[in-house]
Design a protein around this motif. Structure first.
Motif, PDB file in Angstrom:
ATOM      1  N   GLY A 155       4.802 -63.136 -88.511  1.00 18.51           N
ATOM      2  CA  GLY A 155       3.642 -62.278 -88.205  1.00 18.51           C
ATOM      3  C   GLY A 155       3.472 -62.275 -86.770  1.00 18.51           C
ATOM      4  N   GLY A 156       3.809 -63.344 -86.059  1.00 17.83           N
ATOM      5  CA  GLY A 156       3.555 -63.268 -84.387  1.00 17.83           C
ATOM      6  C   GLY A 156       4.710 -62.404 -83.926  1.00 17.83           C
ATOM      7  N   LEU A 157       6.134 -62.670 -84.322  1.00 20.58           N
ATOM      8  CA  LEU A 157       6.865 -61.742 -83.725  1.00 20.58           C
ATOM      9  C   LEU A 157       6.515 -60.249 -84.182  1.00 20.58           C
ATOM     10  CD1 LEU A 157       9.780 -61.824 -82.547  1.00 20.58           C
ATOM     11  CD2 LEU A 157      10.748 -61.631 -84.685  1.00 20.58           C
ATOM     12  N   VAL A 169      12.075 -61.849 -75.037  1.00 22.57           N
ATOM     13  CA  VAL A 169      12.737 -63.167 -74.899  1.00 22.57           C
ATOM     14  C   VAL A 169      11.811 -64.598 -75.191  1.00 22.57           C
ATOM     15  CG1 VAL A 169      14.539 -64.631 -73.756  1.00 22.57           C
ATOM     16  CG2 VAL A 169      14.606 -62.082 -73.730  1.00 22.57           C
ATOM     17  N   PRO A 170      10.889 -64.823 -74.510  1.00 27.07           N
ATOM     18  CA  PRO A 170      10.239 -65.879 -74.655  1.00 27.07           C
ATOM     19  C   PRO A 170       9.428 -65.667 -76.000  1.00 27.07           C
ATOM     20  CG  PRO A 170       9.153 -64.688 -72.863  1.00 27.07           C
ATOM     21  CD  PRO A 170      10.661 -64.053 -73.203  1.00 27.07           C
ATOM     22  N   LEU A 171       9.067 -64.429 -76.568  1.00 23.77           N
ATOM     23  CA  LEU A 171       8.215 -64.169 -77.854  1.00 23.77           C
ATOM     24  C   LEU A 171       9.123 -64.600 -78.589  1.00 23.77           C
ATOM     25  CD1 LEU A 171       6.137 -62.954 -79.386  1.00 23.77           C
ATOM     26  CD2 LEU A 171       7.398 -60.710 -79.355  1.00 23.77           C
ATOM     27  N   THR A 186       5.813 -66.597 -67.943  1.00 20.38           N
ATOM     28  CA  THR A 186       5.119 -66.194 -66.876  1.00 20.38           C
ATOM     29  C   THR A 186       5.830 -65.729 -65.788  1.00 20.38           C
ATOM     30  OG1 THR A 186       5.907 -68.600 -65.986  1.00 20.38           O
ATOM     31  CG2 THR A 186       4.016 -68.525 -67.303  1.00 20.38           C
ATOM     32  N   VAL A 187       7.194 -65.625 -65.714  1.00 20.78           N
ATOM     33  CA  VAL A 187       7.767 -64.750 -64.715  1.00 20.78           C
ATOM     34  C   VAL A 187       8.224 -63.319 -65.270  1.00 20.78           C
ATOM     35  CG1 VAL A 187       9.016 -66.786 -63.769  1.00 20.78           C
ATOM     36  CG2 VAL A 187      10.180 -65.467 -65.444  1.00 20.78           C
ATOM     37  N   THR A 188       7.658 -63.028 -66.603  1.00 26.12           N
ATOM     38  CA  THR A 188       7.974 -61.623 -67.097  1.00 26.12           C
ATOM     39  C   THR A 188       6.637 -61.049 -66.935  1.00 26.12           C
ATOM     40  OG1 THR A 188       7.702 -62.120 -69.188  1.00 26.12           O
ATOM     41  CG2 THR A 188       9.658 -62.657 -68.390  1.00 26.12           C
ATOM     42  N   ARG A 189       6.402 -59.712 -67.782  1.00 28.82           N
ATOM     43  CA  ARG A 189       5.273 -58.955 -67.689  1.00 28.82           C
ATOM     44  C   ARG A 189       4.279 -59.882 -68.775  1.00 28.82           C
ATOM     45  NH1 ARG A 189       5.664 -52.884 -68.138  1.00 28.82           N
ATOM     46  NH2 ARG A 189       3.373 -53.070 -67.787  1.00 28.82           N
ATOM     47  N   GLY A 190       4.957 -60.538 -69.453  1.00 35.76           N
ATOM     48  CA  GLY A 190       4.107 -61.400 -70.395  1.00 35.76           C
ATOM     49  C   GLY A 190       3.532 -60.880 -71.895  1.00 35.76           C
TER      50      GLY A 190
END
Length: 390
Positions: A18-20, A51-53, A82-86
């Protein structure tokens, strides 16, 4: 050999999926917490937040089986975010990893993670505000507190409640186990008490019946047989009466079924007279004052059982019964002639000595029985309760 990784919980897999999917949907709609022009956005690729997601979502199945590993990997993914748009979903999934690490982790992790996140919250607010000389730097600490300290504190609170509930459940189980043990011991003790009373009240009557019926069958003398049958009838009636009272007590313990008062030492004379009628030469030597009722009953039953055994086993000669009060105890001694090898005049159950020993032990006393120099001796010391008259 390393242990295989436990299977993830089904709910954790649903959280990950669900989070993905939710993060991918927000990315497709272009919803990001930071614009691409923000100075902290070093990775400008549009797909970079995925990627971090994906890494954080992949850590969710570990939240119960390997909570510390999931938190460490998730922390690295959050730093990368934190170094991406997030992605807001990445942050939400990370807070769940912090919560799970405290709730499902080791006791050491449960103690350290709230303390570490609290320190990071303080440092995250004080250090930027001091370096930038801008009170708005405190907002960084607030953000760290919301993302890390709040879920860690919530996990610690839930864990404490869960541990308290488990401790209460264990205490309830232990209490139930102790109650069952007490009930079993009480039932066992009551059964032993009933067995002693049944044996002591009826055994002497049945022994007399067995002895006199043997005499009636072995002697071809009408007068002797008539006397024996008279004794048999008297003991049969008395034994049935005792049995009826005991059964009545076991059934309801009230009304006209209530047993008569417990025998006392004043009744030893009548007891001895009854055994004399059976041909036993009983001689009493009693010297005692007033004694507590439990001691009185135990002494009476010990004398009664000793005379019953003498009726069945003793050789010809006097049976001496002595009672004396000395040193805070009532001493009981019954001796009878004994010849090894003589066959008993009536069968026995073998429970008489055990019952006498139990009666003495229940009062904290001592009991001995044995043969020496042609004399069978029964000795019992029955302590008097404190505060009872001597």
């Amino acid at each position: 050999m390393s242990r295989p990784l436990p299977r993830p919980h089904r709910d954790d897999l649903w959280i990950a999926v669900g989070g993905l999917l939710g993060g991918v949907l927000l990315w497709a709609l272009g919803i990001h917490p930071r614009p691409s022009s923000d100075s902290v956005v070093l990775w400008q690729a549009s797909w970079a937040p995925l990627v971090p997601l994906a890494v954080t979502a992949a850590c969710e199945p570990l939240r119960r089986v390997r909570p510390r590993t999931g938190l460490l990997i998730g922390t690295a993914a959050l730093v990368l975010d934190t170094v991406t748009r997030g992605s807001i979903v990445t942050v939400v999934l990370y807070t769940d990893l912090v919560y799970a690490a405290v709730l499902y982790g080791t006791p050491a992790s449960a103690r350290r993670i709230p303390w570490i996140t609290g320190m990071l919250t303080v440092l995250g607010g004080v250090v930027p505000a001091a370096l930038l000389r801008d009170p708005q730097g405190l907002l960084i600490g607030v953000g760290v507190g919301v993302i890390a300290l709040a879920p860690a504190s919530t996990g610690a609170l839930v864990r404490n409640h869960r541990d308290a509930a488990e401790a209460a459940r264990l205490r309830a189980e232990q209490t139930a186990l102790l109650a069952e043990m007490d009930r079993t011991q009480a039932v066992t003790a009551e059964r032993a008490r009933v067995a002693r009373e049944l044996h002591d009240m009826v055994a002497n009557h049945l022994s007399a019946i067995a002895i006199h019926s043997t005499a009636a069958l072995s002697l071809d003398d009408p007068e002797t047989s008539a006397r024996a049958l008279t004794v048999i009838r008297e003991n049969s009636v008395a034994g049935l009466d005792e049995m009826r009272r005991l059964i009545g007590l076991l059934r309801d313990g009230s009304g006209d079924r209530e047993p008569l008062a417990s025998p006392t030492l004043d009744g030893l004379g009548a007891l001895a007279e009854g055994f004399r009628a059976h041909g036993l030469d009983v001689r009493l030597d009693t010297g005692h004052g007033e004694v507590p009722a439990p001691v009185e009953l135990a002494a009476y039953r010990i004398v009664q059982e000793s005379l019953t055994n003498a009726l069945k086993h003793a050789a010809d000669g006097p049976v001496l019964v002595g009672l004396r009060q000395e040193g805070g105890s009532l001493w009981v001694r019954v001796t009878s002639p004994y010849r090894p090898g003589d066959r008993p005049r009536a069968p026995g159950s073998g429970a008489g000595l055990t019952g006498m020993r139990e009666r003495a032990a229940l009062l904290g006393g001592r009991f001995e029985a044995g043969a020496e120099d042609g004399v069978w001796s029964v000795r019992a010391e029955l302590p008097l309760s404190e505060g009872d008259p001597a």
